[in-house]
Write a protein that holds these residues in place. Structure first.
Motif, PDB file in Angstrom:
ATOM      1  N   ASP A  54       0.873  -1.156   0.067  1.00 39.10           N
ATOM      2  CA  ASP A  54      -0.107   0.078  -0.102  1.00 39.10           C
ATOM      3  C   ASP A  54       0.896   1.084  -0.106  1.00 39.10           C
ATOM      4  N   GLY A  55       1.022   1.735  -1.308  1.00 41.80           N
ATOM      5  CA  GLY A  55       2.144   2.889  -1.364  1.00 41.80           C
ATOM      6  C   GLY A  55       1.469   4.100  -0.723  1.00 41.80           C
ATOM      7  N   SER A  56       0.290   4.185  -0.387  1.00 42.82           N
ATOM      8  CA  SER A  56      -0.221   5.529   0.100  1.00 42.82           C
ATOM      9  C   SER A  56       0.330   5.735   1.372  1.00 42.82           C
ATOM     10  N   ASN A  57       0.818   4.686   2.324  1.00 40.61           N
ATOM     11  CA  ASN A  57       1.514   4.780   3.741  1.00 40.61           C
ATOM     12  C   ASN A  57       2.621   3.899   3.523  1.00 40.61           C
ATOM     13  N   ASN A  58       3.087   3.589   2.667  1.00 46.95           N
ATOM     14  CA  ASN A  58       4.386   2.715   2.774  1.00 46.95           C
ATOM     15  C   ASN A  58       4.261   1.491   3.603  1.00 46.95           C
ATOM     16  N   LEU A  59       2.960   0.844   3.419  1.00 50.25           N
ATOM     17  CA  LEU A  59       2.949  -0.406   4.481  1.00 50.25           C
ATOM     18  C   LEU A  59       3.063  -1.722   3.412  1.00 50.25           C
ATOM     19  N   VAL A  60       3.291  -2.578   3.780  1.00 48.57           N
ATOM     20  CA  VAL A  60       3.137  -4.047   3.232  1.00 48.57           C
ATOM     21  C   VAL A  60       1.795  -4.382   4.076  1.00 48.57           C
ATOM     22  N   ARG A  61       0.905  -4.904   3.470  1.00 55.61           N
ATOM     23  CA  ARG A  61      -0.282  -5.664   4.151  1.00 55.61           C
ATOM     24  C   ARG A  61      -0.600  -7.138   3.743  1.00 55.61           C
ATOM     25  N   MET A  62      -0.486  -7.816   4.980  1.00 58.92           N
ATOM     26  CA  MET A  62      -0.863  -9.333   4.588  1.00 58.92           C
ATOM     27  C   MET A  62      -2.191  -9.586   5.434  1.00 58.92           C
ATOM     28  N   ARG A  89       6.344  -6.055  13.249  1.00 59.22           N
ATOM     29  CA  ARG A  89       5.191  -6.073  12.530  1.00 59.22           C
ATOM     30  C   ARG A  89       3.999  -5.942  13.354  1.00 59.22           C
ATOM     31  N   ASN A  90       3.007  -5.419  13.032  1.00 60.65           N
ATOM     32  CA  ASN A  90       1.724  -5.412  13.562  1.00 60.65           C
ATOM     33  C   ASN A  90       0.483  -6.199  13.218  1.00 60.65           C
ATOM     34  N   ILE A  91      -0.106  -7.033  14.379  1.00 57.78           N
ATOM     35  CA  ILE A  91      -0.945  -7.953  14.022  1.00 57.78           C
ATOM     36  C   ILE A  91      -2.273  -7.482  14.741  1.00 57.78           C
ATOM     37  N   VAL A  92      -3.200  -7.261  13.696  1.00 60.70           N
ATOM     38  CA  VAL A  92      -4.589  -6.679  13.851  1.00 60.70           C
ATOM     39  C   VAL A  92      -5.507  -7.676  13.759  1.00 60.70           C
ATOM     40  N   LYS A  93      -6.443  -7.977  14.635  1.00 55.38           N
ATOM     41  CA  LYS A  93      -7.583  -8.837  14.636  1.00 55.38           C
ATOM     42  C   LYS A  93      -8.787  -7.882  14.095  1.00 55.38           C
ATOM     43  N   LEU A  94      -9.442  -8.242  12.842  1.00 55.97           N
ATOM     44  CA  LEU A  94     -10.482  -7.440  12.375  1.00 55.97           C
ATOM     45  C   LEU A  94     -11.872  -8.329  12.532  1.00 55.97           C
ATOM     46  N   GLY A  95     -12.390  -8.322  13.811  1.00 56.62           N
ATOM     47  CA  GLY A  95     -13.358  -8.923  14.129  1.00 56.62           C
ATOM     48  C   GLY A  95     -13.179 -10.441  14.609  1.00 56.62           C
ATOM     49  N   PRO A  96     -13.759 -11.327  14.437  1.00 56.21           N
ATOM     50  CA  PRO A  96     -13.359 -12.772  15.020  1.00 56.21           C
ATOM     51  C   PRO A  96     -12.922 -13.803  13.724  1.00 56.21           C
ATOM     52  N   VAL A 101      -1.757  -8.261   8.813  1.00 51.38           N
ATOM     53  CA  VAL A 101      -0.486  -7.880   9.380  1.00 51.38           C
ATOM     54  C   VAL A 101       0.351  -6.774   8.573  1.00 51.38           C
ATOM     55  N   THR A 102       0.533  -5.595   9.254  1.00 48.99           N
ATOM     56  CA  THR A 102       1.118  -4.518   8.491  1.00 48.99           C
ATOM     57  C   THR A 102       2.704  -4.234   8.981  1.00 48.99           C
ATOM     58  N   PHE A 103       3.501  -3.799   8.232  1.00 48.65           N
ATOM     59  CA  PHE A 103       4.793  -3.331   8.547  1.00 48.65           C
ATOM     60  C   PHE A 103       5.229  -2.419   7.372  1.00 48.65           C
ATOM     61  N   SER A 104       6.104  -1.662   7.911  1.00 45.84           N
ATOM     62  CA  SER A 104       6.814  -0.502   6.978  1.00 45.84           C
ATOM     63  C   SER A 104       7.587  -1.214   6.135  1.00 45.84           C
ATOM     64  N   SER A 105       7.495  -0.746   4.799  1.00 43.11           N
ATOM     65  CA  SER A 105       8.612  -1.540   3.916  1.00 43.11           C
ATOM     66  C   SER A 105      10.006  -0.777   3.802  1.00 43.11           C
ATOM     67  N   PRO A 106      10.844  -1.516   3.746  1.00 45.96           N
ATOM     68  CA  PRO A 106      12.215  -0.943   4.029  1.00 45.96           C
ATOM     69  C   PRO A 106      12.626  -0.026   2.833  1.00 45.96           C
ATOM     70  N   HIS A 107      11.772  -0.200   1.594  1.00 49.08           N
ATOM     71  CA  HIS A 107      12.096   0.768   0.533  1.00 49.08           C
ATOM     72  C   HIS A 107      10.619   0.704  -0.379  1.00 49.08           C
ATOM     73  N   PRO A 108      10.535   1.948  -1.244  1.00 50.83           N
ATOM     74  CA  PRO A 108       9.325   2.107  -1.755  1.00 50.83           C
ATOM     75  C   PRO A 108       8.804   1.312  -2.990  1.00 50.83           C
ATOM     76  N   ASP A 109       9.542   0.243  -3.255  1.00 51.24           N
ATOM     77  CA  ASP A 109       9.264  -0.719  -4.417  1.00 51.24           C
ATOM     78  C   ASP A 109       9.734  -2.168  -3.895  1.00 51.24           C
TER      79      ASP A 109
END
Length: 382
Positions: A54-62, A89-96, A101-109
């Motif tokens: 997700d380049g809008s905030n430099n995040l990799v989303r799993m 890495r940030n692990i977020v539970k979206l409901g049950p 999982v999100t984390f900042s990418s080490p580079h923009p590509d």
């Protein structure tokens, strides 16, 4: 190797799936371990449905099913992006039912993600990192739906209805492993509806989950909610408005307003939409039933159904995650004149049989003329 950007353009997912028989799999709920039908439909192997940047905030989303007992297994795994180890890495539970999982990418590509679990037995997977494509759907009136083996003519008619009646010009269609045709067949079908300017067909051949009648079963249906979250974050976060309805559902209301324009005028940019069953006469000969045939309503009371929704994804509820029948934490809003027709015979009867009934149980619905007007009076049963 196919270029990753080409894969992303074709709606491919970068999935991480544990092999069958692996020592660490998602545990079947204890009370369902002897239920063969449940076990057969339960997804014990998928760690993540998709990995994208997700380049809008430099995040990799799993994004994937709720990790449950696999959470520590994943926490202890090594993640690398193009050879650079991910430290946090940030692990977020979206409901049950869904984890992100999100984390900042080490580079923009970022190009490749490596997941390595050193525990015995070892597990290693390297996947391409997809790209979000928010600009493709920016400002669009979009539909989002999940489908499996629905007749291609039904899909075309569904899109035709929403483009003519509501000005829909975009769609994200999640194909849950159809074997009656290919994702490319769906893309060709969508292309027939010229008003659709932006489209993605996401091929998602994963277990849909068990038929849900209990809390345990509902909590084990991972796919649909996770796919909605992927559609949201990967494609639709900057759309003008998004309508979540199935292929057998047609929204009606006042003729002078579309559901997309109406939702923009609500306080929260959100509408819940009640449904009404509509029925078709059994066609004669080889003709197949269509949406336009659904001009009958049951005499007397009919079964109730769950609402669907329309949302301004950039409005006050922009940070909430999407559910099948609503938006997380949002009160349902029925203060409007829209409703949807649930077309009884537009079905593969995958969940339960939805055949034809004695016509004496039905009468013509008052909104039949609206349906005929949108479809130009074409019907197999009139």
């Amino acid at each position: 190797m196919t270029d990753q950007r080409e894969n992303n353009a074709m709606g491919e997912l970068s999935s991480i799936v544990l092999p069958e028989g692996h020592k660490f799999l998602r545990a079947v709920p204890v009370e369902k371990q002897d239920d063969e039908a449940f076990v057969a439909s339960y997804d014990s192997q998928t760690l993540f449905y998709d990995v994208f940047y997700d380049g809008s905030n430099n995040l990799v989303r799993m994004i994937g099913p709720d990790l449950r007992n696999l959470k520590n297994y994943f926490k202890n795994a090594i993640l690398e992006v193009d050879g650079v180890e991910v430290q946090e890495r940030n692990i977020v539970k979206l409901g049950p039912r869904t984890n992100e999982v999100t984390f900042s990418s080490p580079h923009p590509d970022p190009r490749h993600l490596r997941l390595f679990q050193p525990r015995t037995p070892q597990f290693e997977e390297v996947v391409e990192i997809n790209r979000s494509n928010l600009e493709k759907f920016r400002g669009k009136n979009a539909l989002v739906a999940i489908s499996k083996n629905n007749d291609l003519q039904w899909i075309e008619d569904w899109l035709t209805f929403y483009s003519r009646r509501h000005g829909a010009n975009a769609v994200v269609l999640i194909d849950n492993g159809s074997d009656a045709y290919t994702p490319e067949d769906i893309r060709r079908t969508i292309a027939k509806v010229k008003a659709i300017e932006a489209a993605e067909v996401i091929s998602a051949p994963f277990p849909f989950g068990p038929r849900a009648t209990t809390r345990v079963e509902i909590g084990s249906k991972f796919l649909h909610l996770s796919m909605l979250h992927i559609a949201h974050r990967k494609y639709l976060a900057e759309a003008n408005a998004v309508l979540s309805v199935d292929i057998d559902e047609l929204v009606l209301g006042r003729d002078d307003e579309t559901v997309f324009s109406a939702v923009k005028s609500t306080a929260d940019g959100y509408m819940s939409i009640r449904g009404r069953w509509r029925y078709a006469r059994k066609p004669e000969g080889p003709a197949k039933v269509t949406h336009a045939d659904h001009v009958l309503q049951r005499r007397g009371a009919d079964a109730r159904m769950q609402p669907k929704w329309c949302l301004d994804p950039q409005g006050p509820l922009a940070g909430r995650y999407w559910r099948v029948h609503g938006i997380s934490g949002a009160q349902r809003n029925f203060e409007h004149h829209f409703y949807y027709l649930h077309c009884r015979q537009i079905t593969t009867s995958w969940d339960y049989a939805r055949g034809f009934e004695d016509e004496e149980n039905f009468e013509e619905a008052q909104d039949a003329s609206s349906l005929r007007e949108v479809f130009g009076g074409v019907s197999n049963s009139t």
